[in-house]
Design a protein around this motif. Structure first.
Motif, PDB file in Angstrom:
ATOM      1  N   ILE A  33     -28.351  15.895  26.580  1.00  0.00           N
ATOM      2  CA  ILE A  33     -29.394  16.436  25.717  1.00  0.00           C
ATOM      3  C   ILE A  33     -29.572  15.598  24.461  1.00  0.00           C
ATOM      4  CG2 ILE A  33     -30.007  18.442  24.329  1.00  0.00           C
ATOM      5  CD1 ILE A  33     -28.258  19.938  26.551  1.00  0.00           C
ATOM      6  N   LEU A  34     -28.462  15.147  23.895  1.00  0.00           N
ATOM      7  CA  LEU A  34     -28.561  14.441  22.629  1.00  0.00           C
ATOM      8  C   LEU A  34     -28.549  12.929  22.804  1.00  0.00           C
ATOM      9  CD1 LEU A  34     -27.519  17.339  22.062  1.00  0.00           C
ATOM     10  CD2 LEU A  34     -26.371  16.432  20.095  1.00  0.00           C
ATOM     11  N   ASP A  35     -28.287  12.481  24.066  1.00  0.00           N
ATOM     12  CA  ASP A  35     -28.164  11.051  24.336  1.00  0.00           C
ATOM     13  C   ASP A  35     -27.135  10.424  23.409  1.00  0.00           C
ATOM     14  OD1 ASP A  35     -28.737   8.778  25.753  1.00  0.00           O
ATOM     15  OD2 ASP A  35     -30.311   8.126  24.385  1.00  0.00           O
ATOM     16  N   PHE A  36     -26.047  11.162  23.212  1.00  0.00           N
ATOM     17  CA  PHE A  36     -25.030  10.719  22.263  1.00  0.00           C
ATOM     18  C   PHE A  36     -23.690  10.538  22.981  1.00  0.00           C
ATOM     19  CE2 PHE A  36     -21.778  11.601  18.995  1.00  0.00           C
ATOM     20  CZ  PHE A  36     -22.128  10.631  18.077  1.00  0.00           C
ATOM     21  N   VAL A  37     -23.089   9.369  22.817  1.00  0.00           N
ATOM     22  CA  VAL A  37     -21.791   9.092  23.427  1.00  0.00           C
ATOM     23  C   VAL A  37     -20.703   9.465  22.427  1.00  0.00           C
ATOM     24  CG1 VAL A  37     -20.364   7.375  24.563  1.00  0.00           C
ATOM     25  CG2 VAL A  37     -22.839   7.138  24.578  1.00  0.00           C
ATOM     26  N   ASN A  38     -19.912  10.464  22.767  1.00  0.00           N
ATOM     27  CA  ASN A  38     -18.911  10.949  21.823  1.00  0.00           C
ATOM     28  C   ASN A  38     -17.502  10.647  22.310  1.00  0.00           C
ATOM     29  OD1 ASN A  38     -17.550  12.204  19.812  1.00  0.00           O
ATOM     30  ND2 ASN A  38     -18.069  14.283  20.421  1.00  0.00           N
ATOM     31  N   LEU A  39     -16.955   9.508  21.884  1.00  0.00           N
ATOM     32  CA  LEU A  39     -15.577   9.182  22.251  1.00  0.00           C
ATOM     33  C   LEU A  39     -14.602  10.175  21.633  1.00  0.00           C
ATOM     34  CD1 LEU A  39     -14.947   5.332  22.006  1.00  0.00           C
ATOM     35  CD2 LEU A  39     -15.203   6.722  24.028  1.00  0.00           C
ATOM     36  N   ALA A  40     -14.998  10.765  20.507  1.00  0.00           N
ATOM     37  CA  ALA A  40     -14.090  11.666  19.788  1.00  0.00           C
ATOM     38  C   ALA A  40     -14.080  13.076  20.383  1.00  0.00           C
ATOM     39  CB  ALA A  40     -14.456  11.723  18.309  1.00  0.00           C
ATOM     40  N   HIS A  41     -14.747  13.245  21.516  1.00  0.00           N
ATOM     41  CA  HIS A  41     -14.733  14.550  22.166  1.00  0.00           C
ATOM     42  C   HIS A  41     -13.289  14.988  22.477  1.00  0.00           C
ATOM     43  CE1 HIS A  41     -16.933  17.727  24.192  1.00  0.00           C
ATOM     44  NE2 HIS A  41     -16.169  17.609  25.244  1.00  0.00           N
ATOM     45  N   GLY A  42     -12.454  14.006  22.824  1.00  0.00           N
ATOM     46  CA  GLY A  42     -11.055  14.301  23.110  1.00  0.00           C
ATOM     47  C   GLY A  42     -10.311  14.809  21.885  1.00  0.00           C
ATOM     48  N   SER A  43     -10.740  14.390  20.702  1.00  0.00           N
ATOM     49  CA  SER A  43     -10.079  14.866  19.490  1.00  0.00           C
ATOM     50  C   SER A  43     -10.358  16.349  19.272  1.00  0.00           C
ATOM     51  CB  SER A  43     -10.552  14.058  18.273  1.00  0.00           C
ATOM     52  OG  SER A  43     -10.259  12.701  18.473  1.00  0.00           O
ATOM     53  N   LEU A  44     -11.531  16.816  19.719  1.00  0.00           N
ATOM     54  CA  LEU A  44     -11.835  18.241  19.616  1.00  0.00           C
ATOM     55  C   LEU A  44     -10.934  19.043  20.557  1.00  0.00           C
ATOM     56  CD1 LEU A  44     -15.687  17.763  19.513  1.00  0.00           C
ATOM     57  CD2 LEU A  44     -14.250  18.526  17.623  1.00  0.00           C
ATOM     58  N   TYR A  45     -10.641  18.444  21.691  1.00  0.00           N
ATOM     59  CA  TYR A  45      -9.693  19.031  22.645  1.00  0.00           C
ATOM     60  C   TYR A  45      -8.322  19.175  21.981  1.00  0.00           C
ATOM     61  CZ  TYR A  45      -6.574  18.240  26.818  1.00  0.00           C
ATOM     62  OH  TYR A  45      -5.599  18.259  27.777  1.00  0.00           O
ATOM     63  N   MET A  46      -7.912  18.106  21.277  1.00  0.00           N
ATOM     64  CA  MET A  46      -6.631  18.142  20.575  1.00  0.00           C
ATOM     65  C   MET A  46      -6.648  19.185  19.456  1.00  0.00           C
ATOM     66  SD  MET A  46      -4.998  15.215  18.128  1.00  0.00           S
ATOM     67  CE  MET A  46      -6.339  15.412  16.967  1.00  0.00           C
ATOM     68  N   LEU A  47      -7.728  19.209  18.661  1.00  0.00           N
ATOM     69  CA  LEU A  47      -7.789  20.163  17.555  1.00  0.00           C
ATOM     70  C   LEU A  47      -7.754  21.591  18.076  1.00  0.00           C
ATOM     71  CD1 LEU A  47     -10.343  18.427  15.158  1.00  0.00           C
ATOM     72  CD2 LEU A  47      -7.870  18.656  14.896  1.00  0.00           C
ATOM     73  N   GLY A  48      -8.472  21.839  19.187  1.00  0.00           N
ATOM     74  CA  GLY A  48      -8.433  23.173  19.794  1.00  0.00           C
ATOM     75  C   GLY A  48      -7.002  23.574  20.102  1.00  0.00           C
ATOM     76  N   ALA A  49      -6.240  22.647  20.684  1.00  0.00           N
ATOM     77  CA  ALA A  49      -4.857  22.940  21.045  1.00  0.00           C
ATOM     78  C   ALA A  49      -4.010  23.234  19.810  1.00  0.00           C
ATOM     79  CB  ALA A  49      -4.274  21.764  21.829  1.00  0.00           C
ATOM     80  N   PHE A  50      -4.151  22.411  18.772  1.00  0.00           N
ATOM     81  CA  PHE A  50      -3.334  22.605  17.569  1.00  0.00           C
ATOM     82  C   PHE A  50      -3.680  23.909  16.853  1.00  0.00           C
ATOM     83  CE2 PHE A  50      -1.915  18.097  17.450  1.00  0.00           C
ATOM     84  CZ  PHE A  50      -0.589  18.338  17.171  1.00  0.00           C
ATOM     85  N   ILE A  51      -4.985  24.165  16.715  1.00  0.00           N
ATOM     86  CA  ILE A  51      -5.401  25.386  16.022  1.00  0.00           C
ATOM     87  C   ILE A  51      -4.878  26.603  16.766  1.00  0.00           C
ATOM     88  CG2 ILE A  51      -7.405  26.790  15.379  1.00  0.00           C
ATOM     89  CD1 ILE A  51      -8.905  24.144  14.887  1.00  0.00           C
ATOM     90  N   CYS A  52      -5.049  26.582  18.074  1.00  0.00           N
ATOM     91  CA  CYS A  52      -4.595  27.704  18.887  1.00  0.00           C
ATOM     92  C   CYS A  52      -3.077  27.863  18.780  1.00  0.00           C
ATOM     93  CB  CYS A  52      -5.010  27.473  20.334  1.00  0.00           C
ATOM     94  SG  CYS A  52      -4.418  28.711  21.465  1.00  0.00           S
ATOM     95  N   ALA A  53      -2.353  26.729  18.761  1.00  0.00           N
ATOM     96  CA  ALA A  53      -0.892  26.801  18.660  1.00  0.00           C
ATOM     97  C   ALA A  53      -0.472  27.448  17.342  1.00  0.00           C
ATOM     98  CB  ALA A  53      -0.296  25.401  18.778  1.00  0.00           C
ATOM     99  N   SER A  54      -1.105  27.024  16.230  1.00  0.00           N
ATOM    100  CA  SER A  54      -0.768  27.611  14.939  1.00  0.00           C
ATOM    101  C   SER A  54      -1.073  29.102  14.915  1.00  0.00           C
ATOM    102  CB  SER A  54      -1.566  26.923  13.821  1.00  0.00           C
ATOM    103  OG  SER A  54      -1.137  25.603  13.678  1.00  0.00           O
TER     104      SER A  54
END
Lengths: 307, 324, 391, 247
Positions: A33-54
């Motif tokens: 939809i946005l025609d945007f390549v987001n390499l940092a998408h994996g960092s959101l995966y990591m942040l989700g894990a850390f936030i949930c862990a805390s």
């Protein structure tokens, strides 16, 4: 190789595939939809894990933590969209790749500063911590079944969202014709921000689901992001259906490769050669698949009809 | 037309400083800075060759670190066999065998992978170049003979007449001269008829096809040239570090090379060199202050992409000359 | 640019004017990425050692310069180069990872520095690549799993499933356990390692279970260790497939596992050359002060780092300067310092000759999870590569 | 008789919509043959199939008696088919002269020449300058293409088509977006070229077409409904009904 092992490995493959789908669906949504390549998408995966862990330690309950962590991850996604992605939409893919490459460094280091270098192991409620015996020999950890269920539910929800809601209609329209959507008087910027936040939540959810298995750790996103890209490339960038099928395919191929490749190789070569070459080939397997698919179909398996 | 343009002067000054300062550091007892300059020059060669296809050709290759790594292994593997036996036909320390081998192997790899990659476009191209690099990465990891994930220590450097690579000053000299040659080579190629076609295809693919250019063939040729030059850089890098590991081929390394090109200014002769200098000097300075240096470094990278279009060359040459 | 270089030039000139009255130690370890947890632990232990020494080695001031290897051999080598060439250190120590040590070895030794590994122990460096200026305060990779193989024999384990990451140390570990274990290896999995290491072991655990082995032997250092234990727990294998591990359950993973209440790890057994419960004065002081300062038990990485600093300080104190390399070498070899392992001595290849213990995970008096020694497996064990060292 | 281009039974549909419907067309050597038709008649689709950018579903395209239906786009160019684009399609980053020089370069076979700077090839550049002079842009040769006006871009398109020395020039709406005065200039330019090249002109501007064309074909819904001289077409009832009558 007996039947029950085969079934268990198939379930493991499906579970891995669905997890990949959660990450890849956000990626393909944002790209489609946005025609945007987001390499940092994996960092959101990591942040989700850390936030949930805390939050799990704060609330003492994993499920509550997930429920609160989801909107938080979505909010981070929104911020990333607002301050990093939005100024880059008008640029080319190269700028997207480089900009989000920088973002990975920033987010990984922030996670290091906030949560320290040690990963966080996430405890599960008792009822999720055991195993379920499907038959006498078919025993599978209950949490892995939950991942399968959550992954399928998220896939179904996405399918419903994209095909039967007004937002979905706009998303589909926006993917094929951006000016048309703006001409309809839709605030395209809000739509984009929503899509980005949704993608972040999906990636975050995947991180939350994997955290009780592997733990939340710095750099965990960088290992999955490449595989997620392989998934959406094989599936055809922008295609939700393609992402779903390719994710399951990659999940199954990867798991089956790890499980049975050495046995298969032993049929053709010495046991020693099989044991050294099997891990190598199984690590390369998904890239080989991707190269093959692109060599035969340069647009992936299910290129979206538009564009 | 004056003898040198403003850009020409800047290039001359930067290259002269790069030639003079490191030996001065070395002779005043700062051997470390000479090492830094050698590494910088070698990576600049890789960036210059990536610039040929990325800057001038508009092809975003996300797997160029694989060529560097392969080039390094082409030096390391013969040296390994020379030291520890096995594969006698490969065992040598002669630079006249190792370096051409590095170039040939990477050219061949570029030819095979490029033939597949160039069938795709856009993000597909970015990702498939990366996928091939990952394949080579895991292939090397799995070859236990050559150290696998642990990498391979090259206890002996390439032997060349007249030049002793164990002498850090001479090694720097070779790297520096190679960099100059690489810059001139890319400059010559991009100004030739071939280069005009390459740049034309970047600007307007359909037009070029309609004119009768088989742009696939031109791009593939450029990809092979670029890969082979990176392979040469890899051969130097292997000789410099005396240690090679699959980690050299990691996708983040490819990202760093891309960054050097963009940071300095794509499609300019000096740009990638400036980018490599800025990248390595900033990395060195930041990392000496804090272990959290990736944070300011990442912010800087984002800032460059967001605000400094045209890279350092764009800033240096001022807005007027900027074609974009 | 020019100004910047002039500045760095000035800084460089200043740094080479080394203080004659001090001894500089370069310490290369991992301070970024997820593996930084190990590096931080080592750093803490090294600092504690300096504190215990009062910041002095004999009459000389003791300075430790820490450098990050970024969990990558090339970066580690660069860090070593910088320590050797710019900071002009007298000793280089640290090194968690075999590949970082192998990559950096030449940089340190060619410059005439002493290289002391505080953890990594690849076979080459104990054998063919041994060097008079290289010492280790840890072990050779094969030794710890060899001890575990011996334990398995004593416990009557007849068949074993083996899992390790697919890299050289992983393969060393597998080779080590197979060297002493007399039963049958019914399955072997080498999993993906490196930048995107495999951390989900569902497929492998399913295979291990289906193999019907008497036990499972694993080597998963760092974050992978915690991940493995949890999945082993979730798969409910505790009763059917007992776990025997090396370098997987340690002082770094136990606090995390306890926080998440992964009870399965209690009672699991692992072999090691050191344990916080070892009964000697140096160890008691080290463990007590480390706990007081950082709130956790030190890991074996910490213990080895502490010993490395103590070893260096003892040699420098004995010689009284850092110029007399021959005297320093002899003093290092004599190893006259109070090790947290009790007696400490080097073999012909400068690797320690030491005991290996079987340890069990238990809760201490306060309820904190830790390990305690169950029995001594090997006494004064010499690694298998010592004979290959021509020194 | 001596048809340079011969199209027979050409079909192409996009998702059920027939863009080209059993199209037959023959262009004779040396003539200026115009194809006219209302919007959406399938003119651009026809051009795309002639240049090979799109593959027809069925039918045959012959150029100088040779079947080129399945030939790669760049090979067709080598045989002698040149094309100008409806939407200006130039290499904007390059100078005006370089755009023309590239076209000349293409004509001379492969460009796998790496050593001599392209700018030093004086023969090519002299020829390019001459061409620019012909389309009235000689004084802008060294400017970046992006700096030129739309009308000038259209002239560049013609110069590029001329540069290829093609036997057949496919001109896709060269008047598109031009003002009255600019259109008149373009007509003059084309009149000068006419006769020396075979031209297939696709154009909207009726005055221009009737002033220039030797023969005209009328395309409606992907099908040629009539072909003839300008006078014949003017007098054709079917054409008046289907197309001209609407105006």
């Amino acid at each position: 190789m007996d039947l029950s092992l085969l079934i268990i490995q198939a379930l493991n493959g499906v579970q891995l595939g669905l997890l990949l789908f959660l990450v890849a669906s956000g990626l393909t949504l944002v790209f489609g939809i946005l025609d945007f390549v987001n390499l940092a998408h994996g960092s959101l995966y990591m942040l989700g894990a850390f936030i949930c862990a805390s939050l799990t330690f704060l609330f003492g309950n994993f499920l509550w933590a997930v429920l609160v962590a989801l909107p938080l991850t979505g909010g981070i996604g929104y911020l990333v969209e607002r301050f990093v992605a939005r100024p880059l939409y008008a640029r080319n893919h190269l700028d997207h790749v480089l900009g989000t490459f920088g973002l990975i460094l920033v987010l990984d280091t922030l996670a290091h500063l906030i949560w320290g270098p040690a990963g966080i192991a996430v405890p599960l409620p008792h009822w999720l911590d055991g195993q379920i015996a499907l038959t006498e020999t078919l025993v599978i950890p209950s949490f892995r079944l939950l991942i399968i269920a959550a992954g399928l539910a998220a896939a179904a929800g996405l399918f419903w969202l994209v095909n039967y809601t007004r937002l979905g209609m706009l998303i589909r329209a926006g993917a094929s014709n951006r000016t048309m959507v703006s001409a309809l008087g839709i605030d395209i910027q809000t739509l984009f921000a929503l899509v980005f936040a949704l993608g972040a939540m999906l990636a975050g959810l995947a991180g939350m689901l994997i955290a009780p298995i592997t733990e939340a750790s710095i750099g965990m996103g960088n290992s999955i992001i490449i595989t997620a890209f392989v998934v959406i490339i094989v599936g055809g960038i922008g295609s939700m259906k393609g992402a779903f099928i390719a994710a399951l395919l990659i999940g199954l191929i990867d798991t089956m490769g790890r499980s049975f490749l050495d046995d298969i190789f032993k049929l053709a070569m010495s046991p020693e050669a099989a044991e050294t070459s099997a891990p190598a080939v199984s690590a390369m397997l998904i890239y080989i698949i991707m190269a093959l698919v692109l060599a035969l179909r340069p647009q992936g398996l299910f290129p979206p009809r538009t564009r | 037309m004056s003898f040198l343009t403003r850009r020409g002067w800047i290039s001359a000054v930067v290259m002269a400083l790069l030639a003079v300062l490191p030996p001065v550091f070395f002779l005043t007892g700062n051997a470390f800075y000479l090492d830094l300059a050698t590494r910088l020059s070698i990576l600049a060669i890789a960036a210059v060759s990536l610039n040929l296809i990325l800057g001038y050709g508009g092809l975003v290759s996300f797997g160029h670190a694989a060529f560097v790594g392969l080039g390094a292994y082409a030096v390391g593997i013969p040296a390994h066999h020379w030291l520890y036996g096995g594969l006698d036909f490969l065992a040598t320390t002669s630079g006249f065998v190792q370096v051409p081998l590095a170039v040939a192997v990477t050219a061949l790899f570029a030819l095979i992978t490029g033939a597949v990659c160039l069938r795709t476009k856009g993000v597909y191209f970015i990702m498939i170049t990366m996928a091939f690099a990952q394949m080579i990465y895991y292939l090397i990891v799995s070859i236990e003979e050559y150290g696998g994930d642990d990498g391979l220590v090259i206890d002996t450097r390439s032997e060349l007449p007249l030049i002793d690579l164990d002498n850090p000053l001479q090694l720097f000299g070779l790297a520096y001269v190679s960099l100059l040659v690489a810059m001139l080579l890319v400059r010559m190629i991009t100004r030739s008829r071939f280069g005009m076609v390459l740049q034309g295809a970047k600007g307007n693919e359909e037009r070029m096809v309609t004119l009768g250019f088989n742009i696939y063939a031109y791009r593939l040729t450029a990809y092979v040239i670029s890969g082979a030059m990176c392979g040469y850089a890899g051969a130097l890098l292997g000789n410099f570090t005396t240690f090679i590991s699959p980690e050299m081929m990691d996708w983040s390394r490819s990202g760093e090379l891309m960054f050097m090109v963009i940071l300095g200014g794509a499609a300019t002769t000096l740009g990638p060199v400036l980018g490599a200098i800025a990248f390595i000097v900033v990395e060195e300075i930041l990392s000496s202050f804090t272990i959290y240096w990736h944070l300011p470094f990442g912010l800087m990278l984002m800032g460059v992409v967001l605000f400094a279009r045209g890279g350092l060359m764009g800033l240096l040459r001022g807005r007027r000359e900027d074609g974009e | 640019m020019k100004k910047l270089l002039t500045l760095t030039l000035a800084a460089g000139l200043m740094s080479t004017a080394a203080w004659a009255e001090s001894v500089k130690i370069g310490f290369v370890t991992t301070l970024t990425t997820g593996a930084a947890i190990i590096g931080t632990d080592m750093q803490n232990a090294a600092n504690l050692a300096v504190e215990h020494l009062g910041g002095k080695a004999g009459n000389l001031d003791l300075e430790v310069i820490f450098a990050d290897d970024g969990f990558a051999p090339e970066t580690g080598k660069q860090a070593t180069d910088k320590l050797v060439k710019q900071d002009d250190v007298d000793f280089v120590t640290g090194y968690i990872w075999s590949h970082v040590l192998l990559a950096s070895r030449k940089s340190a030794l060619d410059a005439g520095k002493f290289l002391i590994s505080a953890n990594a122990g690849p076979s080459q460096i104990a054998g063919k690549l041994c060097d008079e200026n290289f010492f280790s305060t840890s072990w050779q990779n094969d030794q710890t799993p060899m001890a575990m193989g011996e334990v398995l024999n004593r416990q009557g384990v007849k068949s074993l499933y083996v899992m390790a990451p697919n890299y050289a140390a992983g393969k060393d570990m597998v080779a080590g356990v197979e060297r002493t274990f007399k039963g049958e290896i019914v399955g072997r999995d080498l999993t993906k390692w490196g930048a995107d290491a495999q951390l989900d072991f569902s497929a492998e655990l399913a295979k291990a279970k289906a193999s019907g082995a008497d036990g499972i032997f694993v080597f998963y250092p760092g974050a992978a260790g915690g991940a493995f234990i949890k999945q082993y727990d979730q798969a409910g294998l505790k009763d059917t497939l007992p776990l025997y591990s090396v370098f997987t359950v340690d002082g770094l993973s136990l606090p995390k596992l306890q926080a998440a209440n992964f009870q399965a790890v209690l009672g699991s057994r692992t072999t090691q050359e050191w344990d916080p419960s070892l009964d000697n004065a140096a160890n008691k002081r080290f463990v007590a002060d480390f706990k007081a300062k950082h709130g956790t038990y030190p890991s074996f990485y910490a213990a080895q780092s502490y010993d490395a600093i103590m070893l260096i300080a003892s040699a420098v104190a004995k010689v009284g300067n850092t110029e007399d390399k021959d005297a320093l070498r002899a003093a290092l070899k004599a190893a006259e310092f109070e090790s947290v392992r009790g007696d400490f001595k080097f073999g012909t290849n400068n690797m320690p000759v030491q005991n290996f213990y079987l340890r069990e995970v238990v809760a201490d008096a306060d309820g904190t999870w830790t390990t305690k020694v169950v029995e001594t497996v090997f006494e004064d064990h010499i690694d298998s590569y010592a004979a290959e060292c021509k020194m | 008789m001596n048809a340079v281009l011969d199209i027979s039974g050409l079909n192409k549909s996009f998702g059920g919509i027939k863009a080209t419907d059993d199209l037959n067309l023959s262009v004779r050597a040396g003539e200026l043959h115009a194809v006219i038709g209302p919007n959406g008649a399938g003119k651009t689709t026809l051009i795309s199939q002639l240049t090979g950018m799109q593959k027809p579903d069925s039918g045959r395209i012959r150029f100088k008696g040779r079947d080129i239906t399945a030939m790669a786009p760049y090979s067709r160019a080598h045989l002698g088919i040149a094309r100008s684009f409806q939407i200006t399609s130039l290499i904007l980053e390059m100078s005006v002269l370089d755009n023309i020089a590239l076209a000349l370069q293409a004509r001379e076979g492969h460009s796998f020449r790496f050593i001599r700077p392209a700018h030093a090839l004086t023969r090519l550049r002299a020829e390019a300058l001459a061409l620019l002079d012909r389309v009235g842009l000689a004084d802008k040769a060294d400017q970046p293409t992006v700096a030129l006006s739309h009308g000038e871009h259209r002239h560049m398109e013609i110069a590029i088509a001329l540069a290829s020395k093609a036997e057949l020039m496919l001109l896709d709406e060269p008047m598109a977006g031009l003002g009255i005065e600019e259109s008149a200039q373009m007509v003059e330019l084309l009149r000068g070229i006419k006769g020396r090249h075979t031209i297939l002109l696709i154009e909207h501007d009726m005055d221009a077409v009737f002033a220039l064309a030797d023969r005209i074909s009328v395309l409606v819904y992907g099908h040629i409904i009539a072909t003839g001289s300008p006078d014949e077409i003017r007098g054709n009832e079917a054409v008046q009904h289907a197309y001209l009558g609407e105006e």
